[in-house]
Write a protein that holds these residues in place. Sequence first.
Motif, mmCIF file in Angstrom:
data_model
loop_
_atom_site.group_PDB
_atom_site.id
_atom_site.type_symbol
_atom_site.label_atom_id
_atom_site.label_comp_id
_atom_site.label_asym_id
_atom_site.label_seq_id
_atom_site.Cartn_x
_atom_site.Cartn_y
_atom_site.Cartn_z
ATOM 1 N N VAL A 227 -51.288 -68.948 -37.732
ATOM 2 C CA VAL A 227 -51.000 -67.571 -37.311
ATOM 3 C C VAL A 227 -52.104 -66.653 -37.828
ATOM 4 N N TRP A 228 -52.681 -65.897 -36.943
ATOM 5 C CA TRP A 228 -53.770 -64.987 -37.323
ATOM 6 C C TRP A 228 -53.305 -63.988 -38.371
ATOM 7 N N THR A 229 -54.218 -63.673 -39.303
ATOM 8 C CA THR A 229 -53.953 -62.677 -40.344
ATOM 9 C C THR A 229 -54.571 -61.343 -39.909
ATOM 10 N N GLU A 230 -54.262 -60.308 -40.675
ATOM 11 C CA GLU A 230 -54.883 -59.001 -40.392
ATOM 12 C C GLU A 230 -56.395 -59.111 -40.544
ATOM 13 N N GLU A 231 -56.815 -59.936 -41.497
ATOM 14 C CA GLU A 231 -58.249 -60.137 -41.734
ATOM 15 C C GLU A 231 -58.917 -60.767 -40.499
ATOM 16 N N ASP A 232 -58.221 -61.694 -39.849
ATOM 17 C CA ASP A 232 -58.777 -62.296 -38.621
ATOM 18 C C ASP A 232 -59.001 -61.218 -37.560
ATOM 19 N N LEU A 233 -58.030 -60.317 -37.438
ATOM 20 C CA LEU A 233 -58.174 -59.249 -36.438
ATOM 21 C C LEU A 233 -59.357 -58.345 -36.782
ATOM 22 N N LYS A 234 -59.506 -58.077 -38.079
ATOM 23 C CA LYS A 234 -60.619 -57.243 -38.546
ATOM 24 C C LYS A 234 -61.956 -57.905 -38.197
ATOM 25 N N GLN A 235 -62.032 -59.221 -38.447
ATOM 26 C CA GLN A 235 -63.259 -59.967 -38.148
ATOM 27 C C GLN A 235 -63.562 -59.930 -36.657
ATOM 28 N N LEU A 236 -62.533 -60.101 -35.848
ATOM 29 C CA LEU A 236 -62.740 -60.087 -34.399
ATOM 30 C C LEU A 236 -63.189 -58.701 -33.936
ATOM 31 N N ALA A 237 -62.547 -57.677 -34.492
ATOM 32 C CA ALA A 237 -62.902 -56.303 -34.097
ATOM 33 C C ALA A 237 -64.365 -56.031 -34.421
ATOM 34 N N SER A 238 -64.822 -56.471 -35.590
ATOM 35 C CA SER A 238 -66.211 -56.188 -35.954
ATOM 36 C C SER A 238 -67.175 -57.002 -35.078
ATOM 37 N N LEU A 239 -66.713 -58.169 -34.645
ATOM 38 C CA LEU A 239 -67.554 -59.018 -33.799
ATOM 39 C C LEU A 239 -67.765 -58.416 -32.396
ATOM 40 N N VAL A 240 -66.718 -57.866 -31.824
ATOM 41 C CA VAL A 240 -66.848 -57.367 -30.436
ATOM 42 C C VAL A 240 -67.233 -55.884 -30.376
ATOM 43 N N ARG A 241 -67.233 -55.231 -31.562
ATOM 44 C CA ARG A 241 -67.600 -53.805 -31.604
ATOM 45 C C ARG A 241 -69.022 -53.631 -31.047
ATOM 46 N N ASP A 242 -69.212 -52.633 -30.231
ATOM 47 C CA ASP A 242 -70.526 -52.333 -29.638
ATOM 48 C C ASP A 242 -71.077 -53.447 -28.746
ATOM 49 N N ARG A 243 -70.206 -54.376 -28.373
ATOM 50 C CA ARG A 243 -70.655 -55.417 -27.432
ATOM 51 C C ARG A 243 -69.699 -55.410 -26.243
ATOM 52 N N ASP A 244 -70.212 -55.797 -25.071
ATOM 53 C CA ASP A 244 -69.351 -55.883 -23.885
ATOM 54 C C ASP A 244 -68.713 -57.260 -23.829
ATOM 55 N N ILE A 245 -67.816 -57.485 -24.743
ATOM 56 C CA ILE A 245 -67.126 -58.773 -24.789
ATOM 57 C C ILE A 245 -65.629 -58.523 -24.621
ATOM 58 N N TYR A 246 -65.011 -59.227 -23.690
ATOM 59 C CA TYR A 246 -63.563 -59.109 -23.497
ATOM 60 C C TYR A 246 -62.844 -60.175 -24.309
ATOM 61 N N VAL A 247 -61.592 -59.889 -24.591
ATOM 62 C CA VAL A 247 -60.785 -60.870 -25.310
ATOM 63 C C VAL A 247 -59.576 -61.221 -24.453
ATOM 64 N N ILE A 248 -59.337 -62.519 -24.319
ATOM 65 C CA ILE A 248 -58.114 -62.973 -23.658
ATOM 66 C C ILE A 248 -57.253 -63.540 -24.780
ATOM 67 N N SER A 249 -56.138 -62.877 -25.049
ATOM 68 C CA SER A 249 -55.328 -63.237 -26.210
ATOM 69 C C SER A 249 -54.040 -63.918 -25.753
#
Length: 382
Positions: free
Chosen positions: A172-194
């Motif tokens: 199960v993803w942690t809040e930290e995982d979400l933080k890491q993902l957010a920083s990864l896609v920030r300022d990039r045109d990357i979509y997420v399929i969750s």
Amino acid sequence: MHSKLPRIGTTIFTVMSQMAKDFGAINLSQGFPGFDADPKLLELVAHFTTKGFNQYAPMSGIPELREIMAEKTMRCYGFLPDPVEEITIVSGATEAIFCAITAVVDPGDEVILLEPAYDSYEPAVILSGGIPIHVDLKPGEFSIDWEKVRHAVNFKTKALVINTPHNPSGYVWTEEDLKQLASLVRDRDIYVISDEVYEHITFDGRTHFSLVGHEELREKTFVCGSFGKTFHVTGWKIGYCIAPKDLMAEFRKVHQFVTFSTVTPIQYALAEYLKDAAHYEGVSSFYEKKRDFFFEGLKKTGLEIIPAQGSFFQMAYFGHLSKISDRELAERMTQQLKVACIPVSSFYHDKQDPKFIRFCFAKEEDELEEALNRLQGLSKIL
Ligand SMILES: Cc1ncc(COP(=O)(O)O)c(C=O)c1O
């Protein structure tokens, strides 16, 4: 004939379920519950079918179901999506994932898939002309190796498919995982399929962090869910997608020509049933009892196990007991012990074998008990 999916054969789920049938084995392979839905839900479906709710539903789903889903999303994840433009009812999460991938992926685009992965992601990427880029999760807990994910991202990356709670590992993803993902896609045109089909099945007090509850991530994300998983009705194949208006507009263009709309009386039944939050809020504790029961019994077999954090799957490591392949073990277990499971190598594109098998514990306790009794003979088949 030329095949657009040359590497795809019959899925392992079909193979193992057939083998379970052929050998009279208890089927803990495929991910479907061995018990029926709440009679209240079944009565609602009967009611709406006999009262004439049997013609095409609106393309995006009936308003009543979209509205209650918006309220539920607010209640569970603290965000109120627009039921008119940001929620679509579809024929299962598989359709949601397919439509989302098809809506955003152009030929040559790279899509990051975290493996082991549910088997529908890669074919959807390939059919759109995309290039799947596989990143391994960390064997053991199967948490995210963010360093590896960051390495895989480049200017061609168009999307990333994630899955929490995770099938097959239960991570199960942690809040930290979400933080890491957010920083990864920030300022990039990357979509997420969750893929969040097990959103209501988390254990030991864990919270499911939906991406729709994350202010930054939800702007780029298609959240895909399944009523089938939550309400023990996988055969109904009904799910939903939540995404921002502009993404949803593209999603609907695809959905419109994949299925157009989704089974009408079941939509009315779910709209009614979802009014009582207890119907989904009690699912975690229902499955946690099964997870505990199964885990305790499985510990005695000699397999190495870390308790599943969520989903209705339990993985087990056997590498310390034998060097045979996971497929060979799954076959011997089905044929000789009469318990079917899934070899985890089938969740990897290259069929790598980290020596794990997966059991589905969404079964009645007496069936689980019998399976556990049979599995105590494991050392005899190795
Ligand atoms: C991770 C995952 N995603 C999606 C699905 C498919 O959901 P649905 O039956 O609603 O299409 C499953 C079903 O096994 C699953 O395990």
